[in-house]
Design a protein around this motif. Structure first.
Motif, PDB file in Angstrom:
ATOM      1  N   ALA A  25      98.322  42.206 -63.240  1.00 59.84           N
ATOM      2  CA  ALA A  25      97.605  40.982 -62.880  1.00 59.84           C
ATOM      3  C   ALA A  25      98.119  39.829 -63.730  1.00 59.84           C
ATOM      4  N   HIS A  26      98.038  38.630 -63.180  1.00 61.38           N
ATOM      5  CA  HIS A  26      98.577  37.452 -63.880  1.00 61.38           C
ATOM      6  C   HIS A  26      97.793  37.189 -65.164  1.00 61.38           C
ATOM      7  N   TYR A  27      98.509  37.025 -66.241  1.00 60.47           N
ATOM      8  CA  TYR A  27      97.905  36.634 -67.522  1.00 60.47           C
ATOM      9  C   TYR A  27      97.252  35.258 -67.362  1.00 60.47           C
ATOM     10  N   ARG A  28      96.086  35.067 -67.959  1.00 59.26           N
ATOM     11  CA  ARG A  28      95.370  33.792 -67.873  1.00 59.26           C
ATOM     12  C   ARG A  28      95.646  32.970 -69.132  1.00 59.26           C
ATOM     13  N   HIS A  29      96.376  31.893 -68.968  1.00 59.45           N
ATOM     14  CA  HIS A  29      96.836  31.101 -70.103  1.00 59.45           C
ATOM     15  C   HIS A  29      95.759  30.166 -70.642  1.00 59.45           C
ATOM     16  N   HIS A  30      95.767  29.994 -71.949  1.00 62.64           N
ATOM     17  CA  HIS A  30      95.052  28.901 -72.607  1.00 62.64           C
ATOM     18  C   HIS A  30      96.014  27.725 -72.688  1.00 62.64           C
ATOM     19  N   GLY A  31      95.493  26.520 -72.752  1.00 63.61           N
ATOM     20  CA  GLY A  31      96.346  25.338 -72.763  1.00 63.61           C
ATOM     21  C   GLY A  31      97.367  25.310 -73.880  1.00 63.61           C
ATOM     22  N   ASP A  32      97.056  25.930 -75.020  1.00 67.02           N
ATOM     23  CA  ASP A  32      97.967  25.917 -76.165  1.00 67.02           C
ATOM     24  C   ASP A  32      98.948  27.076 -76.163  1.00 67.02           C
ATOM     25  N   ASP A  33      98.831  27.989 -75.212  1.00 69.96           N
ATOM     26  CA  ASP A  33      99.717  29.150 -75.192  1.00 69.96           C
ATOM     27  C   ASP A  33     101.170  28.729 -74.989  1.00 69.96           C
ATOM     28  N   PRO A  34     102.105  29.350 -75.704  1.00 69.75           N
ATOM     29  CA  PRO A  34     103.529  29.065 -75.472  1.00 69.75           C
ATOM     30  C   PRO A  34     103.967  29.662 -74.140  1.00 69.75           C
ATOM     31  N   VAL A  35     104.677  28.867 -73.334  1.00 72.48           N
ATOM     32  CA  VAL A  35     105.127  29.348 -72.019  1.00 72.48           C
ATOM     33  C   VAL A  35     106.642  29.267 -71.861  1.00 72.48           C
ATOM     34  N   ALA A  36     107.309  28.614 -72.780  1.00 66.94           N
ATOM     35  CA  ALA A  36     108.770  28.532 -72.699  1.00 66.94           C
ATOM     36  C   ALA A  36     109.337  28.130 -74.048  1.00 66.94           C
ATOM     37  N   ILE A  37     110.519  28.638 -74.328  1.00 66.57           N
ATOM     38  CA  ILE A  37     111.337  28.142 -75.431  1.00 66.57           C
ATOM     39  C   ILE A  37     112.634  27.655 -74.803  1.00 66.57           C
ATOM     40  N   THR A  38     112.911  26.379 -74.957  1.00 68.72           N
ATOM     41  CA  THR A  38     114.194  25.848 -74.513  1.00 68.72           C
ATOM     42  C   THR A  38     114.969  25.450 -75.779  1.00 68.72           C
ATOM     43  N   HIS A  39     116.028  24.683 -75.639  1.00 72.64           N
ATOM     44  CA  HIS A  39     116.761  24.323 -76.853  1.00 72.64           C
ATOM     45  C   HIS A  39     117.318  22.916 -76.747  1.00 72.64           C
TER      46      HIS A  39
ATOM     47  N   THR B  11     118.872  24.065 -81.162  1.00 79.19           N
ATOM     48  CA  THR B  11     117.665  24.467 -81.865  1.00 79.19           C
ATOM     49  C   THR B  11     116.582  24.865 -80.874  1.00 79.19           C
ATOM     50  N   PRO B  12     115.934  26.028 -81.063  1.00 75.89           N
ATOM     51  CA  PRO B  12     114.888  26.452 -80.126  1.00 75.89           C
ATOM     52  C   PRO B  12     113.631  25.594 -80.245  1.00 75.89           C
ATOM     53  N   VAL B  13     113.155  25.119 -79.117  1.00 76.88           N
ATOM     54  CA  VAL B  13     111.984  24.247 -79.036  1.00 76.88           C
ATOM     55  C   VAL B  13     110.935  24.946 -78.180  1.00 76.88           C
ATOM     56  N   VAL B  14     109.700  25.041 -78.688  1.00 77.13           N
ATOM     57  CA  VAL B  14     108.654  25.751 -77.965  1.00 77.13           C
ATOM     58  C   VAL B  14     107.784  24.756 -77.199  1.00 77.13           C
ATOM     59  N   HIS B  15     107.409  25.128 -75.968  1.00 76.07           N
ATOM     60  CA  HIS B  15     106.559  24.299 -75.114  1.00 76.07           C
ATOM     61  C   HIS B  15     105.296  25.073 -74.767  1.00 76.07           C
ATOM     62  N   SER B  16     104.182  24.353 -74.664  1.00 71.28           N
ATOM     63  CA  SER B  16     102.921  25.012 -74.347  1.00 71.28           C
ATOM     64  C   SER B  16     102.566  24.857 -72.870  1.00 71.28           C
ATOM     65  N   HIS B  17     101.593  25.638 -72.451  1.00 70.34           N
ATOM     66  CA  HIS B  17     101.104  25.645 -71.070  1.00 70.34           C
ATOM     67  C   HIS B  17     100.715  24.236 -70.618  1.00 70.34           C
ATOM     68  N   HIS B  18     100.042  23.488 -71.484  1.00 67.66           N
ATOM     69  CA  HIS B  18      99.608  22.146 -71.115  1.00 67.66           C
ATOM     70  C   HIS B  18     100.631  21.066 -71.449  1.00 67.66           C
ATOM     71  N   SER B  19     101.387  21.206 -72.541  1.00 65.42           N
ATOM     72  CA  SER B  19     102.329  20.136 -72.902  1.00 65.42           C
ATOM     73  C   SER B  19     103.412  19.979 -71.837  1.00 65.42           C
ATOM     74  N   LEU B  20     103.870  21.078 -71.257  1.00 67.27           N
ATOM     75  CA  LEU B  20     104.943  21.015 -70.272  1.00 67.27           C
ATOM     76  C   LEU B  20     104.426  20.623 -68.888  1.00 67.27           C
ATOM     77  N   PHE B  21     103.106  20.500 -68.778  1.00 66.26           N
ATOM     78  CA  PHE B  21     102.499  20.101 -67.507  1.00 66.26           C
ATOM     79  C   PHE B  21     101.806  18.752 -67.602  1.00 66.26           C
ATOM     80  N   ALA B  22     101.711  18.196 -68.806  1.00 61.81           N
ATOM     81  CA  ALA B  22     100.879  17.008 -69.026  1.00 61.81           C
ATOM     82  C   ALA B  22     101.296  15.819 -68.174  1.00 61.81           C
ATOM     83  N   ALA B  23     102.609  15.569 -68.077  1.00 60.57           N
ATOM     84  CA  ALA B  23     103.073  14.427 -67.291  1.00 60.57           C
ATOM     85  C   ALA B  23     102.859  14.648 -65.794  1.00 60.57           C
ATOM     86  N   ILE B  24     102.989  15.898 -65.350  1.00 59.23           N
ATOM     87  CA  ILE B  24     102.724  16.205 -63.943  1.00 59.23           C
ATOM     88  C   ILE B  24     101.264  15.894 -63.622  1.00 59.23           C
TER      89      ILE B  24
END
Length: 548
Positions: free
Chosen positions: A162-176, A185-198
């Motif tokens: 079953a799909h994990y239920r994310h909290h807004g602060d959960d890390p969902v991606a590391i890009t660089h 350099t690895p940069v971590v993005h959260s569930h809400h930070s990477l969606f905030a502008a959307i």
């Protein structure tokens, strides 16, 4: 649910974020069978260029989630993904997020030795490769290779957890980061930070007239690539993701132009390098009439490239005869970076626009910007150059496994983007350089390499792209090299020295050592197509006579 109501529901539902868009679309009643996401490669037997519906996407992601779960991957497990195709990036990104794991996405152009160091620094639980990157298996990675990306689609979608239920602060991606000044350099993005502008902008802005088809030439493994896909899915736009990014590789511009002619998008996304590569071609000879919008992020785009693009394409225009496609398109320039999560500034250009000279427009409503004197931390006055400080819900929480670098980039509650800018009386911001590339010439004079490049390109119409390198060793005077890449047919033996000096201005021109026409391999580029000026400055210094 109607598209308008769906957009509103997604924007208001705070459970929605970058880690669960397909799930939330399903829960909010999105049509499961309309075309949504296309790739330029086959996906589990589905031919390239065939659009995946939400139903298809959910099934293909579930198959991969089952495959990873059988490998023991679960909540908070960082998994590196080093692949070429956009399909392998996005489908595995969604699959790992379904498990609550953290996909660490690596640009496929990263050199193998650099990639090995990146994986070791990540300290994750495994790495996924494809055939193009099999050489990474020969390196000490500190983690196992989980398998080949071609295998992941063989999982059983009916057995996926079953799909994990994310909290807004959960890390969902590391890009660089792009790696222009150092190792990526690895940069971590959260569930809400990477969606905030959307949530704040993309789901509330007016929907364009008619069907929307977007082509992404952005690197799939970049934060911008993730944002563009998620915003298209949420808005109900159809999107095609190219695997052959908009970077500097053989025939990249031709690949993108061919895709535009074949797929007929209304919008095209890319980095500044994308437009440089398109500028190699006579765009008037290509069928680009479907394109209404060109959207750029990352570095500020050059005026000469923008003008070539807005001269082609079309704009829907109401006339007495009804709606017609008038010639000419719009270019939206958005200055951003991996760490910013989403562009903080934007400006639109059309044929006849005249606000250039590296103007990046004004901040988005969600972005609070201050130009700072880093010595005092105080804001600089209008017209004076300062370091850009940003407060924004889009900001990446920090650098993975590197709290020192995370806190070093903070000042007075702002994230220091590394950009030097000034603003005018009307509130428009202008980007002049990166902090690491600018040189203090003394007497109140500065050499800004990015601004210099902009002005050389404006002064020399037969120059397609330009790199300005400035370096000084110890107390010695700075020296400046200007490297020119020419349009096809331009005379490489023509003396452009006077034109370049005039573009640079008197103070900078005094530091000029040489103006040189170079081939593409005469400039060192990073994985995303940016010039690695740090590396090239070392070459400049190596050529400076000692004791000068």
């Amino acid at each position: 649910m109607s598209p308008a109501n769906l957009r509103t529901a997604l924007a208001r539902d705070m459970r929605v974020g970058a880690g669960n868009v397909p799930l939330m679309l399903t829960e909010h009643g999105a049509d499961p069978d309309v075309p949504r996401l296309s790739f330029d490669v086959d996906v589990d037997g589905i031919p390239a260029w065939t659009p995946l519906s939400l139903r298809d996407l959910t099934e293909r992601v579930a198959a991969r989630a089952d495959w990873f779960a059988r490998k023991g991957i679960g909540r908070r497990d960082p998994v590196a993904i080093f692949v070429t195709s956009a399909a392998d990036v996005f489908l595995n990104y969604f699959a790992l997020n379904r498990l609550g794991a953290i996909p660490a996405l690596m640009n496929g152009n990263m050199p193998i030795e650099v990639a090995a160091g990146f994986v070791r620094r990540l300290r994750g639980v495994g790495v996924l490769l494809d055939a193009d990157h099999a050489a990474l298996r020969e390196h000490d990675l500190g983690v196992p290779v989980l398998g080949d990306a071609a295998e992941t689609g063989t999982g059983d979608p009916t057995r996926a957890p079953a799909h994990y239920r994310h909290h807004g602060d959960d890390p969902v991606a590391i890009t660089h980061s792009s790696g222009t000044t150092r190792t990526p350099t690895p940069v971590v993005h959260s569930h809400h930070s990477l969606f905030a502008a959307i949530r704040a902008v993309r789901l509330t802005e007016a929907r364009p007239h008619g069907p929307v088809r977007e082509l992404s030439a952005l690197p799939a493994a970049h934060a911008a690539g993730l944002i563009v896909v998620n915003q298209a899915l949420c808005n109900g736009y159809e999107i095609l993701c190219l695997s052959a990014q908009g970077g500097r590789f053989e025939r990249s511009g031709e690949v993108i132009l061919d895709a535009i002619e074949r797929w007929r998008p209304t919008g095209v996304y890319g980095f500044a390098v994308t437009w440089s590569e398109l500028a190699r071609h006579d765009l008037s000879t290509r069928d680009l009439g479907s394109v209404r919008n060109w959207s750029s992020t990352g570095d500020c785009a050059h005026e000469t490239h923008i003008r070539r693009l807005v001269a082609v394409g079309s704009t829907p225009t109401w006339t007495r005869e009804g709606l017609v496609d008038a010639p000419g398109s719009k270019f939206v320039d958005m200055l951003g970076s991996t760490e910013m999560g989403h562009s903080a500034f934007f400006i639109s250009h059309r044929p006849g626009s005249d606000r250039y000279d590296r103007c990046v427009g004004k901040p988005y409503p969600f972005a609070e910007v201050a130009l700072l004197d880093v010595t005092t931390g105080e804001e600089v006055p209008v017209g004076r150059v300062g370091q850009c400080g940003l407060r924004s819900p889009t900001l990446a929480p920090g650098y993975w496994n590197d709290s020192t670098a995370t806190y070093r980039t903070r000042l007075n509650g702002y994230y220091l983007t590394g950009d030097l800018m000034y603003r005018d009386e009307e509130g428009y911001y202008y980007h002049v350089d990166r902090v690491n590339d600018a040189v203090d010439l003394g007497g109140g004079n500065w050499l800004y390499t990015a601004l210099s490049e902009e002005r050389v390109l404006a002064r020399c119409p037969d120059v397609r792209d330009c790199t300005v390198l400035a370096a000084a060793e110890g107390d010695g005077p700075p020296v400046t090299d200007v490297l020119l890449m020419l349009h096809e047919g331009a005379d490489p033996d023509l003396d452009r020295g006077d034109a370049v000096r005039a573009a640079l201005g008197e103070a900078v021109a005094r530091t000029l050592r040489r103006v040189e026409v170079v081939p593409d391999d005469g400039v060192v580029f990073g994985p995303t197509g940016k010039v690695r000026k740090f590396v090239m400055r070392q070459r400049v210094l190596a050529d400076v006579p000692r004791g000068r």
